[in-house]
Design an enzyme around this catalytic site. Structure first.
Site, short mmCIF file in Angstrom:
data_model
loop_
_atom_site.label_atom_id
_atom_site.label_comp_id
_atom_site.label_asym_id
_atom_site.label_seq_id
_atom_site.Cartn_x
_atom_site.Cartn_y
_atom_site.Cartn_z
N MET A 16 0.82 -1.22 0.00
CA MET A 16 0.00 0.00 0.00
C MET A 16 0.85 1.27 0.00
O MET A 16 0.57 2.22 -0.73
CB MET A 16 -0.93 0.01 1.23
CG MET A 16 -1.91 -1.12 1.27
SD MET A 16 -2.92 -1.21 -0.22
CE MET A 16 -3.93 0.23 -0.07
N ASP A 35 10.73 3.17 5.46
CA ASP A 35 10.52 1.78 5.89
C ASP A 35 11.75 1.35 6.67
O ASP A 35 12.88 1.76 6.35
CB ASP A 35 10.32 0.85 4.68
CG ASP A 35 9.57 -0.43 5.06
OD1 ASP A 35 8.41 -0.60 4.62
OD2 ASP A 35 10.14 -1.26 5.80
N VAL A 93 2.11 1.02 7.91
CA VAL A 93 2.94 -0.12 8.29
C VAL A 93 2.02 -1.31 8.56
O VAL A 93 0.80 -1.21 8.44
CB VAL A 93 3.83 0.19 9.53
CG1 VAL A 93 4.79 1.34 9.23
CG2 VAL A 93 3.00 0.52 10.75
N GLU A 95 -0.37 -4.24 9.96
CA GLU A 95 -1.62 -4.04 10.71
C GLU A 95 -1.45 -4.48 12.17
O GLU A 95 -1.90 -5.56 12.57
CB GLU A 95 -2.74 -4.83 10.00
CG GLU A 95 -4.15 -4.62 10.54
CD GLU A 95 -4.79 -3.31 10.12
OE1 GLU A 95 -4.11 -2.39 9.66
OE2 GLU A 95 -6.03 -3.22 10.29
N LYS A 100 1.83 0.74 14.97
CA LYS A 100 1.25 1.97 14.40
C LYS A 100 1.35 3.12 15.41
O LYS A 100 1.69 4.25 15.05
CB LYS A 100 -0.21 1.73 13.99
CG LYS A 100 -0.30 0.87 12.72
CD LYS A 100 -1.73 0.62 12.30
CE LYS A 100 -1.83 -0.27 11.08
NZ LYS A 100 -1.30 0.29 9.85
N SER A 122 -6.77 -1.00 8.05
CA SER A 122 -7.96 -1.60 7.46
C SER A 122 -9.06 -1.75 8.51
O SER A 122 -10.24 -1.67 8.17
CB SER A 122 -7.64 -2.99 6.91
OG SER A 122 -6.71 -2.88 5.87
N HIS A 143 -8.17 5.51 4.33
CA HIS A 143 -8.14 4.10 3.92
C HIS A 143 -8.17 3.98 2.40
O HIS A 143 -9.19 4.28 1.76
CB HIS A 143 -9.34 3.37 4.55
CG HIS A 143 -9.33 1.90 4.31
ND1 HIS A 143 -10.44 1.21 3.88
CD2 HIS A 143 -8.34 0.98 4.42
CE1 HIS A 143 -10.12 -0.07 3.75
NE2 HIS A 143 -8.86 -0.23 4.07
N ASN A 146 -6.31 -1.25 -2.96
CA ASN A 146 -5.23 -1.85 -3.74
C ASN A 146 -5.73 -2.34 -5.10
O ASN A 146 -6.76 -3.00 -5.14
CB ASN A 146 -4.68 -3.04 -2.91
CG ASN A 146 -3.54 -3.73 -3.59
OD1 ASN A 146 -2.73 -3.12 -4.26
ND2 ASN A 146 -3.50 -5.04 -3.46
N1 NAD Z 1 -3.21 -4.88 1.39
C1 NAD Z 1 -4.32 -4.19 1.17
O1 NAD Z 1 -5.07 -4.42 0.20
C2 NAD Z 1 -4.70 -3.06 2.11
C3 NAD Z 1 -5.73 -2.19 1.75
C4 NAD Z 1 -6.02 -1.09 2.59
C5 NAD Z 1 -5.32 -0.92 3.77
N2 NAD Z 1 -4.33 -1.81 4.11
C6 NAD Z 1 -3.60 -1.57 5.36
O2 NAD Z 1 -2.37 -0.95 5.01
C7 NAD Z 1 -1.34 -1.31 5.96
C8 NAD Z 1 -0.15 -1.90 5.21
O3 NAD Z 1 -0.59 -3.02 4.47
P1 NAD Z 1 0.32 -3.65 3.31
O4 NAD Z 1 -0.53 -4.67 2.64
O5 NAD Z 1 0.96 -2.58 2.54
O6 NAD Z 1 1.43 -4.40 4.20
P2 NAD Z 1 2.90 -4.92 3.78
O7 NAD Z 1 3.19 -6.05 4.70
O8 NAD Z 1 2.98 -5.11 2.30
O9 NAD Z 1 3.84 -3.66 4.16
C9 NAD Z 1 4.05 -3.19 5.45
C10 NAD Z 1 5.42 -2.51 5.49
O10 NAD Z 1 5.59 -1.86 6.76
C11 NAD Z 1 6.95 -1.96 7.11
N3 NAD Z 1 7.10 -1.71 8.55
C12 NAD Z 1 6.69 -2.51 9.57
N4 NAD Z 1 6.98 -1.90 10.75
C13 NAD Z 1 7.57 -0.71 10.45
C14 NAD Z 1 8.07 0.35 11.24
N5 NAD Z 1 8.03 0.32 12.58
N6 NAD Z 1 8.62 1.41 10.60
C15 NAD Z 1 8.69 1.45 9.25
N7 NAD Z 1 8.21 0.47 8.46
C16 NAD Z 1 7.65 -0.60 9.05
C17 NAD Z 1 7.38 -3.35 6.67
O11 NAD Z 1 8.78 -3.46 6.52
C18 NAD Z 1 6.61 -3.48 5.34
O12 NAD Z 1 7.43 -3.08 4.24
C19 NAD Z 1 -2.01 -2.26 6.95
O13 NAD Z 1 -2.47 -1.51 8.05
C20 NAD Z 1 -3.20 -2.82 6.16
O14 NAD Z 1 -4.24 -3.25 6.99
C21 NAD Z 1 -3.99 -2.88 3.31
#
Ligand code: NAD
Length: 300
Positions: A16, A35, A93, A95, A100, A122, A143, A146
């Site tokens: 995301m 990141d 970051v 979930e 967070k 989410s 929000h 994707n």
């Molecule tokens: N995947 C989806 O379709 C979707 C849709 C809407 C919202 N979301 C939300 O978006 C957020 C991210 O989801 P995603 O699918 O991109 O996850 P992902 O696992 O692809 O990416 C998360 C990233 O966060 C990084 N990270 C973790 N802890 C960290 C920290 N302390 N400092 C800096 N970076 C850190 C990780 O290294 C990773 O690269 C979640 O809260 C999820 O619920 C996801």
């Protein structure tokens, strides 16, 4: 002063964060993507450059505009450095509430006095995330969907203390990045995740029971209801690890109809998260789904 003069920080360079950073950089904002994992930053930069280059090839964007977007985008492993003087934080970051909140607290020590703190969670509570900073009126859910560069919707989520002014500013940010916003009062799963989690979970129960193959369940929803994607291919795109975390939270807050299907739990335990690990309900090679690779269900 236009909104585009504001400095934007996106934290989390995963699925995301990559799309969100692209949206802001392409729309004229100086954007820093943060990141803790350097490899994630490298992957994100390559992915954003590819979206921009593809846009040029398809005639959707001038080459000079794509280069300008690339130059507005910074990659930074250090949140403290990235947050200095920034006006908008988008936390995306993993979930996890504790992670967070830690990101919000660390950023708040550095951000501009009037900065807005948004979270792409989410399903977690914006109100609870807002306890990490001393300005809960400037904390809001943002929000995205994707893939971010194709999906128009943003759900803006009001926590208990979110001010009208914050919501109005966020609507303007959404407009500036060419997204359509809706406003939702905080409630578990908002409008979309709640509905989508239920459909994805139910599709997995059907697969587990052997009601139909994965391909046929997805085809049913695509052709029977005109959904652009079936619930299982959507789960592979979202990631079943993220899906499971959302389902567990909805189960806890909204009750038994959200109890995660055991097949999802098993798949996550096996590391079969979907597209991002190359294997979920379907298998993927070089980013493409392998034809006929869908799970057949236990009774088939
Ligand atoms: N995947 C989806 O379709 C979707 C849709 C809407 C919202 N979301 C939300 O978006 C957020 C991210 O989801 P995603 O699918 O991109 O996850 P992902 O696992 O692809 O990416 C998360 C990233 O966060 C990084 N990270 C973790 N802890 C960290 C920290 N302390 N400092 C800096 N970076 C850190 C990780 O290294 C990773 O690269 C979640 O809260 C999820 O619920 C996801």
């Amino acid at each position: 002063m236009t909104l585009q003069n504001n400095k934007v920080v996106v934290v989390g360079a995963g699925l995301m964060g990559t799309g969100i950073a692209h949206a802001f950089a392409a729309s004229g904002f100086a954007t820093t993507l943060v990141d803790s994992n350097g490899q994630a930053l490298d992957r994100a930069q390559q992915a954003i450059h590819k979206i921009l280059d593809d846009g040029v090839k398809l005639g959707k964007m001038e080459a000079t505009a794509a280069e300008a977007a690339k130059s507005r985008l910074g990659m930074q492993p250090d949140l403290t450095a990235a947050a200095a003087g920034a006006h908008l934080l988008i936390e995306t970051v993993s979930e996890n509430l504790a992670i967070k909140k830690a990101v919000m607290t660390q950023a708040a020590a550095e951000m501009a006095d009037t900065a807005i703190y948004s979270t792409n969670t989410s399903a977690l509570s914006v109100t609870e995330i807002a306890t990490a900073v001393n300005c809960p009126e400037r904390v809001v859910g943002m929000h995205f969907f994707n893939p971010v560069h194709k999906m128009k919707l943003v759900e803006l989520v009001r926590g208990l203390a979110t001010s009208d002014e914050t919501v109005a500013t966020m609507r303007a940010y959404c407009e500036a990045i060419s997204k359509q916003s809706i406003v939702v009062s905080e409630s578990p799963g908002l409008t979309t995740s709640r509905m989508s989690a239920l459909a994805g979970n139910e599709a997995m129960w059907m697969l587990q029971e052997g009601t139909a193959t994965a391909e046929d369940i997805d085809t049913a929803l695509r052709l029977g209801f005109n959904h652009p994607m079936g619930p299982l291919e959507l789960g592979d795109l979202t990631g079943w690890d993220t899906r499971l975390a959302v389902l567990k939270y909805l189960h806890q807050t909204l009750g038994d109809k959200f109890r995660p299907c055991p097949l999802i739990i098993k798949m996550v335990a096996a590391g079969r998260y979907g597209r991002k690990t190359g294997h979920g309900v379907y298998r993927y090679e070089n980013g493409q789904r392998v034809p006929g690779s869908g799970m057949k269900g236990s009774a088939l």
